[in-house]
Design an enzyme around this catalytic site. Sequence first.
Site, short mmCIF file in Angstrom:
data_model
loop_
_atom_site.label_atom_id
_atom_site.label_comp_id
_atom_site.label_asym_id
_atom_site.label_seq_id
_atom_site.Cartn_x
_atom_site.Cartn_y
_atom_site.Cartn_z
N LYS A 28 0.81 -1.22 0.00
CA LYS A 28 0.00 0.00 0.00
C LYS A 28 0.84 1.27 0.00
O LYS A 28 0.39 2.31 -0.45
CB LYS A 28 -0.95 0.00 1.19
CG LYS A 28 -2.06 -1.01 1.03
CD LYS A 28 -3.18 -0.79 2.00
CE LYS A 28 -4.29 -1.80 1.72
NZ LYS A 28 -5.44 -1.64 2.55
N LYS A 87 -4.72 -9.07 -6.55
CA LYS A 87 -6.04 -9.08 -5.90
C LYS A 87 -6.87 -7.90 -6.38
O LYS A 87 -6.34 -6.82 -6.66
CB LYS A 87 -5.84 -9.10 -4.38
CG LYS A 87 -6.27 -7.89 -3.63
CD LYS A 87 -6.13 -8.00 -2.13
CE LYS A 87 -6.14 -6.57 -1.59
NZ LYS A 87 -6.77 -6.40 -0.31
N LYS A 102 -9.73 -1.96 -3.87
CA LYS A 102 -10.34 -0.63 -4.01
C LYS A 102 -9.29 0.38 -4.43
O LYS A 102 -9.52 1.24 -5.24
CB LYS A 102 -10.90 -0.16 -2.66
CG LYS A 102 -12.08 -0.94 -2.15
CD LYS A 102 -12.69 -0.21 -0.96
CE LYS A 102 -13.07 -1.15 0.16
NZ LYS A 102 -12.03 -1.48 1.10
N1 AQP Z 1 -9.80 -9.41 -3.76
C1 AQP Z 1 -10.27 -9.88 -2.62
N2 AQP Z 1 -10.65 -11.17 -2.51
C2 AQP Z 1 -11.14 -11.66 -1.34
N3 AQP Z 1 -11.31 -10.90 -0.23
C3 AQP Z 1 -10.95 -9.61 -0.29
N4 AQP Z 1 -10.98 -8.60 0.61
C4 AQP Z 1 -10.47 -7.48 0.04
N5 AQP Z 1 -10.12 -7.72 -1.23
C5 AQP Z 1 -10.40 -9.04 -1.47
C6 AQP Z 1 -11.50 -8.71 1.97
O1 AQP Z 1 -12.49 -7.72 2.16
C7 AQP Z 1 -12.49 -7.30 3.51
C8 AQP Z 1 -12.53 -5.82 3.63
O2 AQP Z 1 -11.37 -5.27 3.05
P1 AQP Z 1 -10.84 -3.86 3.53
O3 AQP Z 1 -11.84 -2.84 3.30
O4 AQP Z 1 -10.33 -3.98 4.90
O5 AQP Z 1 -9.62 -3.54 2.63
P2 AQP Z 1 -8.52 -4.40 1.95
O6 AQP Z 1 -8.40 -5.77 2.45
O7 AQP Z 1 -7.29 -3.60 1.95
O8 AQP Z 1 -9.20 -4.46 0.52
P3 AQP Z 1 -9.05 -3.48 -0.67
O9 AQP Z 1 -10.20 -3.63 -1.56
O10 AQP Z 1 -7.70 -3.67 -1.28
O11 AQP Z 1 -9.19 -2.04 -0.05
P4 AQP Z 1 -8.16 -0.87 0.07
O12 AQP Z 1 -7.74 -0.61 -1.34
O13 AQP Z 1 -8.94 0.25 0.67
O14 AQP Z 1 -7.04 -1.32 0.92
C9 AQP Z 1 -11.27 -7.93 4.17
O15 AQP Z 1 -11.67 -9.04 4.93
C10 AQP Z 1 -10.43 -8.39 3.01
O16 AQP Z 1 -9.67 -9.53 3.32
#
Ligand code: AQP
Length: 332
Positions: free
Chosen positions: A112, A195, A198
Amino acid sequence: RPRVLSGIQPTSDSFHLGNYLGAVRQWVPLQETHDAFYMVVDLHAITVAPTAAELRTRTRVAAAQLFACGLDPERSAVFVQSHVREHAELAWMLICLTGMGEAGRMTQFKDKSAKYGEGSASVGLFTYPILQAADILLYQTDQVPVGADQKQHIELTRDLAQRFNTRYGATFTLPNPYIVKEVEKITDLQDPTAKMSKSSSSPQGILDVLEEPGALRKKIMRAVTDTGTDIVADDENKPGVTNLLRILSALTATPIPDLEARYVGQGYGTFKKDVAEAVIETFSPIRERAEKLLANEAELDRMLAIGAAKARAVAQQTMEKARDAMGFLPTH
Ligand code: AQP
Protein backbone atom coordinates in the site's frame (compact mmCIF):
# COMPACT_ATOMS: atom_id res chain seq x y z
CA ARG A 1 -22.02 -18.45 21.47
CA PRO A 2 -18.58 -17.91 19.94
CA ARG A 3 -17.88 -14.34 18.89
CA VAL A 4 -17.06 -13.13 15.36
CA LEU A 5 -15.84 -9.71 14.38
CA SER A 6 -14.82 -8.15 11.10
CA GLY A 7 -14.55 -4.76 9.45
CA ILE A 8 -14.47 -3.04 6.12
CA GLN A 9 -12.81 0.22 5.19
CA PRO A 10 -14.81 3.11 3.76
CA THR A 11 -12.06 3.88 1.27
CA SER A 12 -14.13 4.11 -1.91
CA ASP A 13 -17.66 4.80 -3.11
CA SER A 14 -18.58 1.11 -3.16
CA PHE A 15 -17.39 -2.29 -2.01
CA HIS A 16 -16.20 -4.61 -4.75
CA LEU A 17 -16.81 -8.24 -5.60
CA GLY A 18 -13.69 -9.32 -3.67
CA ASN A 19 -14.89 -7.62 -0.48
CA TYR A 20 -18.31 -9.17 -0.99
CA LEU A 21 -17.29 -12.77 -1.74
CA GLY A 22 -14.17 -12.86 0.45
CA ALA A 23 -15.73 -11.26 3.50
CA VAL A 24 -19.18 -9.67 3.71
CA ARG A 25 -21.11 -12.61 2.27
CA GLN A 26 -19.74 -14.84 5.04
CA TRP A 27 -20.78 -12.34 7.69
CA VAL A 28 -24.49 -12.78 7.04
CA PRO A 29 -24.98 -16.46 8.02
CA LEU A 30 -22.56 -16.05 10.94
CA GLN A 31 -25.16 -13.78 12.56
CA GLU A 32 -27.26 -16.91 13.17
CA THR A 33 -24.60 -18.98 14.88
CA HIS A 34 -22.31 -16.39 16.48
CA ASP A 35 -22.32 -13.31 18.60
CA ALA A 36 -21.49 -11.00 15.71
CA PHE A 37 -19.75 -7.58 15.56
CA TYR A 38 -19.27 -5.87 12.19
CA MET A 39 -17.88 -2.41 11.68
CA VAL A 40 -17.10 0.25 9.16
CA VAL A 41 -13.50 1.04 10.06
CA ASP A 42 -13.33 4.78 9.51
CA LEU A 43 -10.23 5.20 11.70
CA HIS A 44 -8.43 2.89 9.25
CA ALA A 45 -9.70 4.89 6.28
CA ILE A 46 -7.94 8.09 7.39
CA THR A 47 -4.56 6.38 6.89
CA VAL A 48 -4.94 7.33 3.22
CA ALA A 49 -6.08 10.94 3.86
CA PRO A 50 -9.61 11.26 2.43
CA THR A 51 -11.27 14.70 2.57
CA ALA A 52 -13.81 15.19 5.37
CA ALA A 53 -16.66 15.08 2.84
CA GLU A 54 -15.34 11.85 1.32
CA LEU A 55 -15.00 10.16 4.70
CA ARG A 56 -18.51 11.20 5.76
CA THR A 57 -20.15 9.99 2.53
CA ARG A 58 -18.17 6.79 2.24
CA THR A 59 -18.83 5.81 5.85
CA ARG A 60 -22.60 6.05 5.32
CA VAL A 61 -22.39 4.31 1.93
CA ALA A 62 -20.38 1.47 3.48
CA ALA A 63 -22.85 1.07 6.33
CA ALA A 64 -25.80 1.10 3.92
CA GLN A 65 -24.16 -1.64 1.86
CA LEU A 66 -23.63 -3.81 4.93
CA PHE A 67 -27.30 -3.58 5.85
CA ALA A 68 -28.27 -4.06 2.19
CA CYS A 69 -26.19 -7.27 2.08
CA GLY A 70 -28.29 -8.67 4.92
CA LEU A 71 -26.70 -7.63 8.19
CA ASP A 72 -29.41 -7.09 10.74
CA PRO A 73 -29.08 -4.43 13.46
CA GLU A 74 -31.09 -6.63 15.81
CA ARG A 75 -29.07 -9.80 15.35
CA SER A 76 -25.58 -8.33 15.21
CA ALA A 77 -23.79 -5.17 16.26
CA VAL A 78 -23.20 -3.14 13.10
CA PHE A 79 -21.35 0.06 13.96
CA VAL A 80 -18.83 2.70 13.02
CA GLN A 81 -15.40 2.15 14.57
CA SER A 82 -14.82 5.76 15.70
CA HIS A 83 -18.08 5.67 17.70
CA VAL A 84 -16.30 3.40 20.16
CA ARG A 85 -13.38 5.46 21.48
CA GLU A 86 -11.69 2.46 23.06
CA HIS A 87 -10.30 1.31 19.68
CA ALA A 88 -7.80 4.17 19.61
CA GLU A 89 -6.86 3.74 23.25
CA LEU A 90 -6.14 0.03 22.99
CA ALA A 91 -4.25 0.59 19.74
CA TRP A 92 -1.83 2.88 21.60
CA MET A 93 -1.21 0.27 24.29
CA LEU A 94 -0.52 -2.37 21.63
CA ILE A 95 1.71 -0.03 19.62
CA CYS A 96 3.91 0.14 22.70
CA LEU A 97 4.14 -3.66 22.74
CA THR A 98 5.07 -3.99 19.05
CA GLY A 99 8.64 -4.07 17.75
CA MET A 100 9.54 -1.79 14.83
CA GLY A 101 10.88 -4.81 12.94
CA GLU A 102 7.74 -6.78 13.65
CA ALA A 103 5.54 -3.98 12.26
CA GLY A 104 7.90 -3.56 9.31
CA ARG A 105 7.33 -7.14 8.18
CA MET A 106 3.67 -6.53 7.28
CA THR A 107 3.48 -7.11 3.55
CA GLN A 108 0.29 -5.09 3.09
CA PHE A 109 2.14 -1.94 4.18
CA LYS A 110 4.77 -2.64 1.58
CA ASP A 111 2.07 -2.97 -1.10
CA LYS A 112 0.00 0.00 0.00
CA SER A 113 2.89 2.40 0.61
CA ALA A 114 4.49 1.66 -2.76
CA LYS A 115 2.39 4.28 -4.52
CA TYR A 116 3.61 7.04 -2.19
CA GLY A 117 7.12 8.44 -2.55
CA GLU A 118 9.88 6.98 -0.37
CA GLY A 119 9.06 7.82 3.27
CA SER A 120 5.81 9.63 2.38
CA ALA A 121 3.18 7.10 3.45
CA SER A 122 1.64 8.06 6.80
CA VAL A 123 2.76 6.57 10.11
CA GLY A 124 -0.89 5.56 10.45
CA LEU A 125 -0.63 3.34 7.37
CA PHE A 126 2.40 1.71 9.00
CA THR A 127 0.67 1.10 12.36
CA TYR A 128 -2.66 0.15 10.78
CA PRO A 129 -2.32 -3.61 11.54
CA ILE A 130 -1.88 -2.76 15.23
CA LEU A 131 -5.13 -0.77 15.25
CA GLN A 132 -6.67 -3.80 13.60
CA ALA A 133 -5.33 -5.97 16.41
CA ALA A 134 -7.00 -3.61 18.89
CA ASP A 135 -10.29 -3.85 16.94
CA ILE A 136 -10.25 -7.61 17.28
CA LEU A 137 -8.99 -7.96 20.86
CA LEU A 138 -11.36 -5.34 22.24
CA TYR A 139 -14.28 -7.72 21.65
CA GLN A 140 -12.58 -10.94 22.86
CA THR A 141 -13.11 -12.25 19.35
CA ASP A 142 -12.90 -15.99 18.58
CA GLN A 143 -13.10 -15.83 14.79
CA VAL A 144 -12.38 -13.18 12.18
CA PRO A 145 -14.00 -13.78 8.76
CA VAL A 146 -11.65 -12.17 6.19
CA GLY A 147 -9.93 -12.65 2.84
CA ALA A 148 -6.46 -14.19 2.51
CA ASP A 149 -4.75 -10.76 2.49
CA GLN A 150 -5.54 -10.41 6.20
CA LYS A 151 -3.91 -13.66 7.39
CA GLN A 152 -0.68 -11.98 8.41
CA HIS A 153 -2.53 -9.33 10.42
CA ILE A 154 -4.45 -11.95 12.40
CA GLU A 155 -1.13 -13.66 13.17
CA LEU A 156 0.21 -10.35 14.50
CA THR A 157 -2.96 -9.94 16.56
CA ARG A 158 -2.42 -13.35 18.15
CA ASP A 159 1.22 -12.53 18.91
CA LEU A 160 0.28 -9.25 20.57
CA ALA A 161 -2.51 -10.84 22.62
CA GLN A 162 -0.16 -13.57 23.78
CA ARG A 163 2.52 -11.01 24.68
CA PHE A 164 0.08 -8.89 26.64
CA ASN A 165 -1.34 -11.92 28.45
CA THR A 166 2.14 -13.18 29.35
CA ARG A 167 3.36 -9.82 30.65
CA TYR A 168 0.25 -8.55 32.36
CA GLY A 169 -1.98 -11.56 33.02
CA ALA A 170 -4.74 -13.25 31.02
CA THR A 171 -6.73 -10.44 29.42
CA PHE A 172 -7.39 -11.19 25.74
CA THR A 173 -8.87 -14.09 23.77
CA LEU A 174 -6.62 -15.33 20.94
CA PRO A 175 -8.55 -15.05 17.65
CA ASN A 176 -8.47 -17.35 14.62
CA PRO A 177 -8.97 -16.33 11.00
CA TYR A 178 -12.09 -17.65 9.30
CA ILE A 179 -11.22 -17.89 5.63
CA VAL A 180 -13.26 -19.56 2.89
CA LYS A 181 -10.59 -21.04 0.63
CA GLU A 182 -12.56 -20.88 -2.65
CA VAL A 183 -13.06 -17.11 -2.44
CA GLU A 184 -10.09 -16.01 -0.32
CA LYS A 185 -8.60 -14.01 -3.20
CA ILE A 186 -10.76 -12.69 -6.02
CA THR A 187 -8.46 -11.17 -8.59
CA ASP A 188 -8.43 -8.09 -10.80
CA LEU A 189 -10.23 -8.62 -14.13
CA GLN A 190 -7.42 -6.92 -16.05
CA ASP A 191 -4.52 -8.32 -14.02
CA PRO A 192 -5.71 -11.71 -12.82
CA THR A 193 -2.69 -12.47 -10.67
CA ALA A 194 -3.26 -9.37 -8.47
CA LYS A 195 -6.04 -9.08 -5.90
CA MET A 196 -9.08 -7.01 -6.82
CA SER A 197 -8.55 -3.90 -4.68
CA LYS A 198 -10.34 -0.63 -4.01
CA SER A 199 -7.13 1.35 -4.04
CA SER A 200 -4.92 -0.38 -6.59
CA SER A 201 -7.19 -1.92 -9.24
CA SER A 202 -7.95 0.10 -12.38
CA PRO A 203 -11.66 0.87 -12.91
CA GLN A 204 -11.73 -1.84 -15.61
CA GLY A 205 -10.34 -4.44 -13.20
CA ILE A 206 -12.86 -4.00 -10.41
CA LEU A 207 -16.57 -4.87 -10.10
CA ASP A 208 -18.34 -2.55 -7.68
CA VAL A 209 -21.42 -3.70 -5.81
CA LEU A 210 -23.18 -0.38 -6.49
CA GLU A 211 -22.31 -0.25 -10.18
CA GLU A 212 -24.92 -0.18 -12.96
CA PRO A 213 -25.61 -3.52 -14.74
CA GLY A 214 -24.44 -2.18 -18.11
CA ALA A 215 -21.02 -1.24 -16.76
CA LEU A 216 -20.64 -4.55 -14.94
CA ARG A 217 -21.49 -6.51 -18.09
CA LYS A 218 -19.02 -4.55 -20.20
CA LYS A 219 -16.16 -5.11 -17.76
CA ILE A 220 -16.79 -8.84 -17.49
CA MET A 221 -17.04 -9.26 -21.27
CA ARG A 222 -13.68 -7.46 -21.55
CA ALA A 223 -12.01 -9.36 -18.71
CA VAL A 224 -8.58 -10.73 -19.58
CA THR A 225 -8.88 -14.38 -20.49
CA ASP A 226 -6.03 -16.60 -21.40
CA THR A 227 -4.78 -18.16 -24.58
CA GLY A 228 -6.62 -21.25 -25.74
CA THR A 229 -10.35 -21.77 -25.65
CA ASP A 230 -10.89 -24.27 -22.82
CA ILE A 231 -12.85 -23.24 -19.78
CA VAL A 232 -10.94 -25.06 -17.08
CA ALA A 233 -9.53 -24.04 -13.69
CA ASP A 234 -5.74 -23.75 -13.85
CA ASP A 235 -4.21 -21.07 -11.62
CA GLU A 236 -0.82 -21.34 -13.24
CA ASN A 237 -1.72 -21.10 -16.93
CA LYS A 238 -5.24 -19.67 -16.91
CA PRO A 239 -5.57 -17.25 -14.00
CA GLY A 240 -8.19 -15.11 -15.77
CA VAL A 241 -10.56 -17.99 -16.59
CA THR A 242 -9.95 -19.51 -13.17
CA ASN A 243 -10.96 -16.27 -11.43
CA LEU A 244 -14.19 -16.11 -13.46
CA LEU A 245 -14.91 -19.77 -12.70
CA ARG A 246 -14.44 -19.10 -8.97
CA ILE A 247 -16.80 -16.13 -9.17
CA LEU A 248 -19.51 -18.04 -11.05
CA SER A 249 -19.12 -21.05 -8.77
CA ALA A 250 -19.49 -18.95 -5.60
CA LEU A 251 -22.44 -16.93 -6.92
CA THR A 252 -24.42 -19.89 -8.24
CA ALA A 253 -23.37 -22.48 -5.63
CA THR A 254 -22.13 -24.78 -8.41
CA PRO A 255 -18.90 -26.74 -7.95
CA ILE A 256 -16.14 -25.78 -10.43
CA PRO A 257 -15.94 -29.29 -12.02
CA ASP A 258 -19.65 -29.05 -12.85
CA LEU A 259 -19.06 -25.69 -14.54
CA GLU A 260 -16.09 -27.07 -16.47
CA ALA A 261 -18.31 -29.88 -17.74
CA ARG A 262 -21.12 -27.47 -18.64
CA TYR A 263 -18.88 -25.27 -20.81
CA VAL A 264 -17.02 -27.96 -22.73
CA GLY A 265 -16.92 -26.87 -26.37
CA GLN A 266 -18.43 -23.45 -25.64
CA GLY A 267 -16.59 -20.20 -26.23
CA TYR A 268 -15.47 -17.62 -23.71
CA GLY A 269 -18.34 -15.36 -24.83
CA THR A 270 -21.17 -17.56 -23.54
CA PHE A 271 -19.28 -18.25 -20.34
CA LYS A 272 -18.61 -14.56 -19.65
CA LYS A 273 -22.22 -13.67 -20.36
CA ASP A 274 -23.30 -16.13 -17.68
CA VAL A 275 -20.76 -14.72 -15.22
CA ALA A 276 -22.10 -11.22 -15.92
CA GLU A 277 -25.71 -12.30 -15.35
CA ALA A 278 -24.79 -13.97 -12.03
CA VAL A 279 -22.97 -10.85 -10.82
CA ILE A 280 -25.81 -8.53 -11.88
CA GLU A 281 -28.42 -10.75 -10.27
CA THR A 282 -26.51 -10.65 -6.99
CA PHE A 283 -25.64 -6.96 -6.99
CA SER A 284 -28.90 -5.41 -8.27
CA PRO A 285 -31.04 -6.06 -5.16
CA ILE A 286 -28.16 -4.97 -2.92
CA ARG A 287 -27.82 -1.73 -4.88
CA GLU A 288 -31.55 -1.04 -4.67
CA ARG A 289 -31.67 -1.66 -0.92
CA ALA A 290 -28.55 0.47 -0.33
CA GLU A 291 -30.07 3.36 -2.31
CA LYS A 292 -33.22 3.20 -0.18
CA LEU A 293 -31.22 3.20 3.04
CA LEU A 294 -29.13 6.15 1.86
CA ALA A 295 -32.25 8.15 1.09
CA ASN A 296 -33.01 8.25 4.84
CA GLU A 297 -29.82 9.24 6.62
CA ALA A 298 -31.50 9.77 9.99
CA GLU A 299 -32.75 6.17 10.00
CA LEU A 300 -29.35 4.86 8.90
CA ASP A 301 -27.64 6.79 11.69
CA ARG A 302 -30.19 5.44 14.17
CA MET A 303 -29.41 1.86 13.09
CA LEU A 304 -25.70 2.54 13.57
CA ALA A 305 -26.31 4.01 17.02
CA ILE A 306 -27.93 0.74 18.12
CA GLY A 307 -24.79 -1.12 17.02
CA ALA A 308 -22.45 1.35 18.70
CA ALA A 309 -24.24 0.99 22.03
CA LYS A 310 -23.89 -2.81 21.90
CA ALA A 311 -20.24 -2.57 20.90
CA ARG A 312 -19.40 0.04 23.55
CA ALA A 313 -20.72 -2.16 26.34
CA VAL A 314 -18.28 -4.94 25.44
CA ALA A 315 -15.35 -2.66 24.59
CA GLN A 316 -15.59 -0.76 27.87
CA GLN A 317 -15.50 -3.96 29.86
CA THR A 318 -12.38 -5.19 28.08
CA MET A 319 -10.65 -1.83 28.46
CA GLU A 320 -11.23 -1.70 32.19
CA LYS A 321 -9.52 -5.05 32.46
CA ALA A 322 -6.67 -4.06 30.13
CA ARG A 323 -5.99 -0.70 31.85
CA ASP A 324 -5.88 -2.31 35.25
CA ALA A 325 -3.70 -5.20 34.04
CA MET A 326 -1.16 -2.74 32.57
CA GLY A 327 -1.02 -0.72 35.76
CA PHE A 328 -3.03 2.40 34.91
CA LEU A 329 -4.66 3.93 37.98
CA PRO A 330 -8.45 3.87 38.13
CA THR A 331 -10.14 7.23 37.49
CA HIS A 332 -12.24 7.11 40.66
N1 AQP B 1 -9.80 -9.41 -3.76
C1 AQP B 1 -10.27 -9.88 -2.62
N2 AQP B 1 -10.65 -11.17 -2.51
C2 AQP B 1 -11.14 -11.66 -1.34
N3 AQP B 1 -11.31 -10.90 -0.23
C3 AQP B 1 -10.95 -9.61 -0.29
N4 AQP B 1 -10.98 -8.60 0.61
C4 AQP B 1 -10.47 -7.48 0.04
N5 AQP B 1 -10.12 -7.72 -1.23
C5 AQP B 1 -10.40 -9.04 -1.47
C6 AQP B 1 -11.50 -8.71 1.97
O1 AQP B 1 -12.49 -7.72 2.16
C7 AQP B 1 -12.49 -7.30 3.51
C8 AQP B 1 -12.53 -5.82 3.63
O2 AQP B 1 -11.37 -5.27 3.05
P1 AQP B 1 -10.84 -3.86 3.53
O3 AQP B 1 -11.84 -2.84 3.30
O4 AQP B 1 -10.33 -3.98 4.90
O5 AQP B 1 -9.62 -3.54 2.63
P2 AQP B 1 -8.52 -4.40 1.95
O6 AQP B 1 -8.40 -5.77 2.45
O7 AQP B 1 -7.29 -3.60 1.95
O8 AQP B 1 -9.20 -4.46 0.52
P3 AQP B 1 -9.05 -3.48 -0.67
O9 AQP B 1 -10.20 -3.63 -1.56
O10 AQP B 1 -7.70 -3.67 -1.28
O11 AQP B 1 -9.19 -2.04 -0.05
P4 AQP B 1 -8.16 -0.87 0.07
O12 AQP B 1 -7.74 -0.61 -1.34
O13 AQP B 1 -8.94 0.25 0.67
O14 AQP B 1 -7.04 -1.32 0.92
C9 AQP B 1 -11.27 -7.93 4.17
O15 AQP B 1 -11.67 -9.04 4.93
C10 AQP B 1 -10.43 -8.39 3.01
O16 AQP B 1 -9.67 -9.53 3.32
